[in-house]
Design an enzyme around this catalytic site. Structure first.
Site, PDB file in Angstrom:
ATOM      1  N   HIS B 213       0.800  -1.220   0.000  1.00  8.10           N
ATOM      2  CA  HIS B 213       0.000   0.000   0.000  1.00  8.10           C
ATOM      3  C   HIS B 213       0.839   1.278   0.000  1.00  8.10           C
ATOM      4  CE1 HIS B 213      -4.205  -1.757   0.990  1.00  8.10           C
ATOM      5  NE2 HIS B 213      -3.528  -2.500   0.149  1.00  8.10           N
ATOM      6  N   SER B 217      -0.652  -1.158  -6.196  1.00 12.91           N
ATOM      7  CA  SER B 217      -0.458  -2.315  -7.057  1.00 12.91           C
ATOM      8  C   SER B 217       0.269  -1.921  -8.336  1.00 12.91           C
ATOM      9  CB  SER B 217      -1.810  -2.917  -7.434  1.00 12.91           C
ATOM     10  OG  SER B 217      -2.452  -3.418  -6.298  1.00 12.91           O
ATOM     11  N   LYS B 242     -14.928  -7.661  -7.610  1.00 18.68           N
ATOM     12  CA  LYS B 242     -14.155  -8.568  -8.461  1.00 18.68           C
ATOM     13  C   LYS B 242     -13.491  -9.666  -7.616  1.00 18.68           C
ATOM     14  CE  LYS B 242     -10.894  -8.449 -12.283  1.00 18.68           C
ATOM     15  NZ  LYS B 242     -10.171  -7.588 -13.214  1.00 18.68           N
ATOM     16  N   ASP B 243     -12.966  -9.282  -6.439  1.00 20.03           N
ATOM     17  CA  ASP B 243     -12.345 -10.282  -5.566  1.00 20.03           C
ATOM     18  C   ASP B 243     -13.373 -11.294  -5.065  1.00 20.03           C
ATOM     19  OD1 ASP B 243      -9.813  -9.349  -5.884  1.00 20.03           O
ATOM     20  OD2 ASP B 243      -9.703  -8.268  -3.986  1.00 20.03           O
ATOM     21  N   GLU B 286       4.060 -34.049  -1.427  1.00 22.59           N
ATOM     22  CA  GLU B 286       2.856 -33.480  -2.006  1.00 22.59           C
ATOM     23  C   GLU B 286       3.226 -32.757  -3.302  1.00 22.59           C
ATOM     24  OE1 GLU B 286       0.167 -34.831  -0.361  1.00 22.59           O
ATOM     25  OE2 GLU B 286      -0.655 -32.930   0.333  1.00 22.59           O
TER      26      GLU B 286
HETATM   27  C1  HEM Z   1      -0.799 -21.949   6.522  1.00 15.61           C
HETATM   28  C2  HEM Z   1      -1.874 -22.599   6.834  1.00 15.61           C
HETATM   29  C3  HEM Z   1      -1.920 -24.129   6.938  1.00 15.61           C
HETATM   30  C4  HEM Z   1      -1.521 -25.071   6.019  1.00 15.61           C
HETATM   31  C5  HEM Z   1      -0.908 -24.807   4.639  1.00 15.61           C
HETATM   32  C6  HEM Z   1      -1.798 -26.379   6.604  1.00 15.61           C
HETATM   33  C7  HEM Z   1      -1.541 -27.609   5.989  1.00 15.61           C
HETATM   34  C8  HEM Z   1      -1.825 -28.848   6.513  1.00 15.61           C
HETATM   35  C9  HEM Z   1      -1.667 -30.092   5.839  1.00 15.61           C
HETATM   36  C10 HEM Z   1      -1.120 -30.251   4.404  1.00 15.61           C
HETATM   37  C11 HEM Z   1      -2.076 -31.094   6.678  1.00 15.61           C
HETATM   38  C12 HEM Z   1      -2.138 -32.593   6.382  1.00 15.61           C
HETATM   39  C13 HEM Z   1      -3.532 -32.936   5.928  1.00 15.61           C
HETATM   40  C14 HEM Z   1      -3.722 -34.407   5.738  1.00 15.61           C
HETATM   41  O1  HEM Z   1      -3.014 -34.996   4.898  1.00 15.61           O
HETATM   42  O2  HEM Z   1      -4.574 -34.942   6.410  1.00 15.61           O
HETATM   43  C15 HEM Z   1      -2.481 -30.486   7.912  1.00 15.61           C
HETATM   44  C16 HEM Z   1      -2.966 -31.180   9.020  1.00 15.61           C
HETATM   45  C17 HEM Z   1      -3.405 -30.598  10.200  1.00 15.61           C
HETATM   46  N1  HEM Z   1      -3.444 -29.241  10.481  1.00 15.61           N
HETATM   47 FE1  HEM Z   1      -2.896 -27.754   9.209  1.00 15.61          FE
HETATM   48  N2  HEM Z   1      -2.343 -26.208   7.855  1.00 15.61           N
HETATM   49  C18 HEM Z   1      -2.433 -24.847   8.107  1.00 15.61           C
HETATM   50  C19 HEM Z   1      -2.925 -24.264   9.254  1.00 15.61           C
HETATM   51  C20 HEM Z   1      -3.337 -24.943  10.413  1.00 15.61           C
HETATM   52  C21 HEM Z   1      -3.763 -24.306  11.641  1.00 15.61           C
HETATM   53  C22 HEM Z   1      -3.792 -22.811  11.919  1.00 15.61           C
HETATM   54  C23 HEM Z   1      -4.088 -25.303  12.509  1.00 15.61           C
HETATM   55  C24 HEM Z   1      -4.596 -25.051  13.924  1.00 15.61           C
HETATM   56  C25 HEM Z   1      -4.189 -25.734  14.904  1.00 15.61           C
HETATM   57  C26 HEM Z   1      -3.887 -26.578  11.843  1.00 15.61           C
HETATM   58  C27 HEM Z   1      -4.146 -27.860  12.386  1.00 15.61           C
HETATM   59  C28 HEM Z   1      -3.940 -29.072  11.751  1.00 15.61           C
HETATM   60  C29 HEM Z   1      -4.249 -30.365  12.319  1.00 15.61           C
HETATM   61  C30 HEM Z   1      -4.845 -30.631  13.718  1.00 15.61           C
HETATM   62  C31 HEM Z   1      -3.900 -31.334  11.344  1.00 15.61           C
HETATM   63  C32 HEM Z   1      -4.009 -32.878  11.487  1.00 15.61           C
HETATM   64  C33 HEM Z   1      -5.331 -33.397  11.043  1.00 15.61           C
HETATM   65  C34 HEM Z   1      -5.333 -33.828   9.596  1.00 15.61           C
HETATM   66  O3  HEM Z   1      -4.393 -34.484   9.166  1.00 15.61           O
HETATM   67  O4  HEM Z   1      -6.285 -33.506   8.897  1.00 15.61           O
HETATM   68  N3  HEM Z   1      -3.430 -26.316  10.558  1.00 15.61           N
HETATM   69  N4  HEM Z   1      -2.328 -29.102   7.803  1.00 15.61           N
END
Ligand code: HEM
Ligand code: FES
Lengths: 185, 412
Positions: B213, B217, B242-243, B286
């Site tokens: 900002h 942009s 638009k967003d 992945e």
């Molecule tokens: C930048 C944001 C985030 C990204 C890119 C991300 C990405 C991921 C990925 C790729 C998995 C594996 C999913 C699977 O194969 O099952 C995962 C699992 C998990 N994430 Fe995140 N996550 C993010 C934010 C968060 C936040 C803020 C929390 C809050 C605590 C969280 C909690 C969990 C939990 C509990 C799991 C395990 C359950 C599962 O496998 O589904 N994540 N996350």
């Protein structure tokens, strides 16, 4: 800093300055010590905890392992390869130009008894468990082990011959308690 | 326009003490925006939306998930089978991760095409790269949490990279693991950090937007705007609408994956519980990590591979100086424009190579594509910047539009 102080309070003289400098330094040093003192516990808490360290050794009975058989045991959460080598395999492991190997080590330095090869079954590249424990597994170009992750070939002494791994498969510390029992770690 | 001028007594009382509406007006309502932004400019706001989706679904997953080696795998199955809507939340979170990366990669290539990394937006670009780095860490840590076979071996391979560091490498890895191999202590700390990192990202996003900002942009023409009165329009309602439209399209695509192809991007073997004694025959990360994985494997040396992989992202920090051309948009850079597409193709080839075993032709292709990747960034870009003759750049945004309409170039 010191300049402005002495011009403000010119009567203070040189003595006051050194005393103030000293207090500065002493307070600063205490601050650094305090930060370091708390930083270390914050850092060190991630190292293996006492219960993990307590699991450091394992005893293994070799008697049921037949000649030519490979068996996997578990030590510190890692696989340990036990290879009951026959004469041909031992011969093959000895019959190399040691200097030409990526990580030169004669077979004799890697075994206590030539018929028992004991290895940590973790590829020295990035930690996968190489194939080769089962007869049906691919064993790579040198008849030892083959790591599928990025293609490392190990020979019948567990030495790296081809691929990205930098070192030979590690030989753990172990002793023979009797003819057919070893203790690792 | 804007809410800040409201005569409502309560609003005025608050505004006098904390002018939050005035600030929002300036940043989101009246905020002057180039009038010619195309759809490639939607992806920044989409990334922000995905960050919120991940945080919201993540926090509710955390209410049911157990970060311990003995329970993690079962707790994820519990989420899938027993928790009300658990399957939906988990599929949103796992496919949401992919969506987030897809959106951010498009956002980055938009920047590469239109020269958005050039002065005066270098710091904006840096903070974007820091976000990318934090995202990669977060996604890697998250992928470990379900504690399946792929989780376990991804954790092993990635953390083992640190063992390539001379002298301290091995101790460092033991410190990261909290043991002598990846195990329950590793999982628990990864969970702690997986929860933390997204909130760090939120902080960096604010700095990213702050930097944005300051100068506003960039635009498809990539020119400095000299007459904001005729070339800029208020953010609201033009770009809010638009967003929002872009957001609907994105959620539609996300829904297709969540409801019809929820496991397409994942690996089946991750539904098998982690086993430290058996490595799956074919381990792959992945999809969003595949190009980097290909670069890692292309170098036949452990430390070298790790360095090449790190460099493949870090180089982008100095891109504003590697590209010496003063013209931003590829629209006016006939040579750069072609190499941009070749580079994009090269990244896709790297991705395909990364998904295949490192043998024979694949290995050779990986090596060539890796070499080209660095050649493009370190040699081709500086050379083009030096020798290319850009096409004439318009003075303002209104100009080419009016020319097309057959009207005189000056005066709006
Ligand atoms: C930048 C944001 C985030 C990204 C890119 C991300 C990405 C991921 C990925 C790729 C998995 C594996 C999913 C699977 O194969 O099952 C995962 C699992 C998990 N994430 Fe995140 N996550 C993010 C934010 C968060 C936040 C803020 C929390 C809050 C605590 C969280 C909690 C969990 C939990 C509990 C799991 C395990 C359950 C599962 O496998 O589904 N994540 N996350
Ligand atoms: S981990 Fe064995 S070759 Fe990479």
């Amino acid at each position: 800093m010191a300049e402005s102080v002495s011009s403000d309070a010119s009567t203070d003289g040189a003595e006051g300055e050194t005393r103030r400098d000293f207090l500065y330094l002493a307070a600063g040093a205490m601050g650094v010590a305090a930060v370091a003192g708390i930083a270390w516990p914050l850092f060190d808490q991630m190292n293996p905890s006492a219960d993990v360290l307590a699991l450091a050794s394992a005893e293994i009975d070799l008697s049921p392992i037949e000649l030519g058989q490979r068996v996997t045991a578990k030590w510190r959460g890692k696989p340990v390869f036990i290879d009951h080598r026959g004469p041909e395999v031992i011969e093959k492991a000895r019959d190399v130009e040691v200097e030409d190997l990526p990580d030169p080590e004669p077979d004799a330095a890697r075994v206590q008894k030539p018929e028992w090869l004991i290895l940590v079954g973790i590829c020295t590249h990035l930690g996968c468990v190489p194939f080769g424990q089962k007869d049906s597994d691919p064993r790579g170009d040198y008849g030892g082990w083959f790591c599928p992750c990025h293609g490392s070939h190990y020979d019948t002494s567990g030495r790296i011959r081809k691929g990205p791994a930098p070192r030979n498969l590690e030989v753990p510390e172990y002793i023979f308690l009797d003819d057919t029992t070893i203790r690792i770690g | 326009m804007g809410f800040a001028n409201s005569q409502n007594k309560i609003i005025r009382w608050v505004e006098y003490r904390l002018p939050v509406l005035k600030w929002l007006d300036a940043q989101l309502i009246d905020y002057p925006t180039p009038k010619n932004l195309n759809y490639w400019w939607n992806f920044g706001s989409l990334a922000g939306v995905m960050l919120v989706v991940q945080i919201v679904t993540g926090i509710v997953l955390a209410m049911h998930y157990m970060p311990h080696g003995d329970y993690a795998f079962d707790s994820v199955e519990h989420i899938m089978r027993d928790v009300s809507w658990g399957w939906l939340l988990r599929y949103l979170h796992s496919n949401g991760g992919s969506m987030f990366f897809a959106v951010v990669y498009i956002h980055i290539f938009r920047g590469l095409y239109y020269g958005s990394y050039k002065a005066p937006r270098e710091i904006l670009w840096w903070f974007g790269l820091i976000i990318l780095f934090l995202m990669m860490m977060t996604a890697f840590l998250g992928y470990v949490l379900p504690w399946g076979q792929m989780s376990f071996w991804a954790a092993t391979v990635i953390t083992s990279m640190f063992s390539a560091i001379p002298w301290v490498g091995d101790e460092l890895v033991v410190w990261l693991w909290g043991g002598y191999s990846v195990d329950s202590p590793t999982l628990t700390r990864f969970y702690s950090l997986h929860y933390l990192f997204p909130f760090l990202i939120v902080g960096v996003v604010f700095v990213h937007l702050w930097a944005l900002h300051v100068h506003g942009s960039n635009s498809p023409l990539g020119i400095d705007i000299k007459r904001p009165d005729q070339d800029k329009i208020p953010f609201h309602p033009y770009y809010t609408v638009k967003d929002l439209f872009g957001m609907m399209v994105m959620f539609f695509i996300l829904a297709v994956f969540v409801f019809y192809l929820p496991n397409m991007l994942g690996e089946v073997i991750n539904y098998e519980k982690a086993n430290p004694l058996v490595t799956p025959p074919h381990i792959v990360p992945e999809w969003y990590f595949l190009p980097f994985y290909a670069i890692l494997r292309a170098v036949p040396d452990k430390l070298g591979g790790v360095i090449a992989m790190g460099a493949s992202i870090s180089i982008f920090f100095v891109l504003p100086w590697l590209d010496v051309s003063k013209v931003r948009s590829a629209k006016f850079r006939p040579i750069y424009r072609q190499f941009f597409w070749i580079f994009l193709g090269d990244c896709i080839v790297l991705g395909i190579v990364g998904a295949n075993p490192p043998e024979g032709t694949w290995l050779l292709m990986g090596r060539l594509a890796t070499a080209y990747y660095f050649l493009h960034l370190l040699v081709i870009i500086p050379l083009i910047g030096k020798f290319e003759k850009p096409r004439p750049v318009p003075e303002g945004i209104g100009e080419p539009v009016l020319k097309d309409a057959g009207a005189p170039a000056k005066e709006g």
